[in-house]
Structures are given as C-alpha cells and as structure tokens.
Design a protein around this motif. Sequence first.
Motif, short mmCIF file in Angstrom:
data_model
loop_
_atom_site.label_atom_id
_atom_site.label_comp_id
_atom_site.label_asym_id
_atom_site.label_seq_id
_atom_site.Cartn_x
_atom_site.Cartn_y
_atom_site.Cartn_z
N HIS A 75 -14.52 -10.25 -3.61
CA HIS A 75 -13.06 -10.12 -3.55
C HIS A 75 -12.60 -8.91 -4.36
CE1 HIS A 75 -8.84 -11.75 -4.66
NE2 HIS A 75 -8.80 -11.10 -3.51
N VAL A 76 -11.74 -8.09 -3.75
CA VAL A 76 -11.15 -6.95 -4.43
C VAL A 76 -9.63 -7.11 -4.36
CG1 VAL A 76 -10.98 -4.44 -4.59
CG2 VAL A 76 -13.08 -5.50 -3.69
N PRO A 77 -8.98 -7.57 -5.44
CA PRO A 77 -7.53 -7.78 -5.41
C PRO A 77 -6.75 -6.50 -5.70
CG PRO A 77 -8.41 -8.54 -7.50
CD PRO A 77 -9.59 -8.05 -6.69
N TYR A 78 -5.58 -6.37 -5.06
CA TYR A 78 -4.69 -5.23 -5.27
C TYR A 78 -3.31 -5.75 -5.68
CZ TYR A 78 -8.17 -2.16 -3.19
OH TYR A 78 -9.32 -1.46 -2.94
N ARG A 79 -2.45 -4.83 -6.09
CA ARG A 79 -1.10 -5.21 -6.52
C ARG A 79 -0.09 -5.07 -5.39
NH1 ARG A 79 0.31 -2.23 -11.98
NH2 ARG A 79 -0.17 -0.43 -10.64
N GLY A 80 -0.47 -5.47 -4.20
CA GLY A 80 0.46 -5.43 -3.09
C GLY A 80 -0.17 -4.87 -1.83
N GLY A 81 0.57 -5.05 -0.71
CA GLY A 81 0.06 -4.61 0.58
C GLY A 81 -0.07 -3.11 0.70
N GLY A 82 0.84 -2.36 0.05
CA GLY A 82 0.78 -0.90 0.12
C GLY A 82 -0.53 -0.35 -0.43
N PRO A 83 -0.86 -0.64 -1.69
CA PRO A 83 -2.12 -0.14 -2.25
C PRO A 83 -3.35 -0.66 -1.50
CG PRO A 83 -0.66 -0.85 -4.00
CD PRO A 83 -0.01 -1.29 -2.73
N MET A 84 -3.30 -1.94 -1.08
CA MET A 84 -4.46 -2.50 -0.38
C MET A 84 -4.68 -1.85 0.97
SD MET A 84 -5.72 -4.84 2.01
CE MET A 84 -4.42 -6.00 2.38
N SER A 85 -3.61 -1.66 1.75
CA SER A 85 -3.76 -1.06 3.07
C SER A 85 -4.19 0.41 2.97
CB SER A 85 -2.47 -1.18 3.88
OG SER A 85 -1.41 -0.47 3.27
N THR A 86 -3.73 1.10 1.93
CA THR A 86 -4.15 2.49 1.71
C THR A 86 -5.65 2.57 1.44
OG1 THR A 86 -1.97 3.12 0.86
CG2 THR A 86 -3.83 4.53 0.27
N ALA B 234 -10.34 -6.02 5.20
CA ALA B 234 -9.02 -6.20 4.60
C ALA B 234 -8.40 -7.44 5.23
CB ALA B 234 -8.13 -4.99 4.86
N MET B 235 -7.65 -8.19 4.41
CA MET B 235 -7.07 -9.43 4.90
C MET B 235 -5.61 -9.49 4.49
SD MET B 235 -8.62 -13.23 4.49
CE MET B 235 -7.93 -14.65 5.33
N ALA B 236 -4.74 -9.42 5.48
CA ALA B 236 -3.30 -9.45 5.25
C ALA B 236 -2.63 -9.60 6.61
CB ALA B 236 -2.82 -8.17 4.56
N THR B 237 -1.33 -9.73 6.59
CA THR B 237 -0.59 -9.74 7.84
C THR B 237 -0.62 -8.35 8.47
OG1 THR B 237 1.49 -9.16 6.77
CG2 THR B 237 0.96 -11.51 6.96
N ASN B 238 -0.21 -8.26 9.71
CA ASN B 238 -0.11 -6.95 10.35
C ASN B 238 0.82 -6.05 9.54
OD1 ASN B 238 -0.89 -5.24 12.51
ND2 ASN B 238 1.08 -5.58 13.52
N ALA B 239 1.91 -6.63 9.03
CA ALA B 239 2.84 -5.86 8.19
C ALA B 239 2.16 -5.40 6.91
CB ALA B 239 4.06 -6.70 7.86
N GLY B 240 1.40 -6.29 6.28
CA GLY B 240 0.74 -5.96 5.02
C GLY B 240 -0.35 -4.92 5.17
N LEU B 241 -0.86 -4.76 6.39
CA LEU B 241 -1.90 -3.76 6.64
C LEU B 241 -1.31 -2.39 6.95
CD1 LEU B 241 -4.44 -5.95 8.62
CD2 LEU B 241 -4.63 -5.14 6.26
N GLY B 242 -0.01 -2.28 6.86
CA GLY B 242 0.64 -0.98 6.87
C GLY B 242 0.53 -0.18 8.14
N GLY B 243 0.49 -0.86 9.30
CA GLY B 243 0.43 -0.13 10.55
C GLY B 243 -0.92 0.49 10.85
N GLN B 244 -1.96 0.07 10.13
CA GLN B 244 -3.29 0.66 10.31
C GLN B 244 -4.12 -0.03 11.38
OE1 GLN B 244 -4.14 3.46 8.77
NE2 GLN B 244 -2.15 3.45 7.76
#
Length: 329
Positions: A187-198, A208-218
């Motif tokens: 597990h690699v935790p980030y401080r939000g969807g922006g840093p994680m999706s980047t 990567a595991m998040a909503t489509n929104a959290g994945l930043g359009g990628q």
Amino acid sequence: MTPTRRVLFRLLPGAALLGAAAPSAARAQGTAWPSGPVRLIAPFPPGGSVDTILRLLQPHLQRALGTPIVVENRSGASGALGTAALARAAPDGQTFGLVFDTHAVNQFIIPSLGFDARADFAPVMLVGTAPMLIAAHVARPWRSLAEAIAAAKARPDTITYGTVGVGSLAHLTMTLMQKQGGFRLVHVPYRGGGPMSTAAAAGELDLAMATNAGLGGQVGTTLRPLAQTGARRSPNLPDLPTVAESGVPGIDALAWWGMLAPARTPEGIVRRFHAALEEALAVPEVRARLSGPMGIDVVASSPEAFGAFLERQMEIWGQVVRENNIRPE
C-alpha cells in the motif's frame, strides 16, 4: 502523512460583484443569512475529486445564495485536518465542508482526532456515490484484475497500489480483497486524489485505486481500468467488470461525497443551504460533468437520509478496521 500547513484560497473572478446583484430568494425571506462570503472547506488538495466537485458547484451556489463562495483547501491526515477546522467553525452558516468516505473511518484510525465524527457535525446532503476503479499503468502487462492478482500471488509484497490515504475506502476495500483473494500488495498512501493520480499517471505505481474522478481523467489514457468495486456494473462503465466478476467475491464498496455543517448550525440555515445545493446539482451542465467524466451518481439526499447513511458507513467500515487491525502508517 504530514498534514499540510498551507491553506489555499480561491475566489471565483467577479464574485465580489455579487453583493450588488438582485436579492436571491434566500435573502428575500428576510433573514441576515448569509451575512458575507460562505466558506466551503475541501479537506483534500486541489485536483482531487472533493476539490473538483466544490469548484463545479461554486458559481451556482453563488448565484443561488447571492454571496461569494470561497473554497478553502485544508488537506492532510486523510481529510481529518480540514474536517477538524469545520468542527471548530462557528455554527452560523458561514462555513460548510464537503467530506469524502474517509470521514466515516478516520475516527477508528487516527489517535486524538480532535473532534467527534458524529456529535460535532450536522449532516446536510449526501451529494453522490461512485464505484472505485482498480487501474494499472498502461506500461504494466496486466489486462484484467485476474492477471494482476496472479502476478501478486507469484511475487507477494512487490506490486504497489496507491490510494488517497490510510483508512480510505479504497484502502479498506483492497484489504478485504487481499484477504478474500489470497494475495498481498504494497500500500502506498497519498494525501488526496490529485497527488495519487499524478503519481499513477507517471508510472510510479503499479496499480491505482480510486473513483474515476479521483484518478484525474487518466483512465483510458495513462491508466488502464481493470475492475470496479460496486456489486453491479456502473451504467457509466458498462463494459468494465466488477471485482466479484473478476474472481474476488463479496466486494461491494461505493465511494461517496457528503456536505456537512458544524454542529448546532440552525436548522433553517441547513435547509436553505440544502435547497441551494439541490438547485446547483439540478443544473444540466453540472449533472453531465458529475455523471460523465467524473463517474458520479448524483444522490442529493435529505439531511436525515445522509445522517442515517453516515451511521451505516461508520458501522460497516469501523468493523473492517478493527478486524484487520488497521493503523496509521
């Protein structure tokens, strides 16, 4: 995760002119609320789903309430830093906050949280829900979740996956998946969807595991979706299999976004802000953006329904935290 001390403010250009606009229906009712700019706290960094939703709603709330709306990013500790600021805010209707699903579990993970997740807030609205996606960078060889799981079984504790933080719904759901499927990831935790999706888009993560929104359009460009976490396929992603269809049964987890006010905010103000939210969410362009690129199903619940929803989420995911002895990393 080190809570950031930087507070970012952004005021929509021209918002200062709204005070001279014709009185809205809210002001026409003859009360002093809102008495100035209304602050919306985003407990995650710019670029993530919480921030994006607030920026999308901002101009429509300004129009409905006839006052400037200021979005304030206060990120850190899986959303707890910004939520603590909301708990401390005066209950005068000048401050609200949009929380993510981490709100239901932070109390079980973070020592000395500094607020009571139940008693210190007044529910306003469950804005929407969405399945989380498990996605791989396009440079990785896996074309399905089953292939990624097979690789993880062959090389335990080597394949990484990113989430928006320890105790996030993605983290808890993947914890259940590993137990159910008999595999181990890092597990690699980030401080939000922006840093994680980047990081995911740059290939720094295997999954990567998040909503489509959290994945930043990628998704569909740098990220290849492998599965979704709902019990049924989302109508927004009808061709993407569920985790259960991919060989790991018993997984049904939806991310969610909800608006809160400080406890003891007058009910009349909560109702009027709720009505302004309903108005903003009814704008066709807003609904299209939420359901389209962000993959969010708009709920727009009543305050009472959101309160009941929160209780269920706390019960379900609190049990997962306890049974798996999840602690801050």
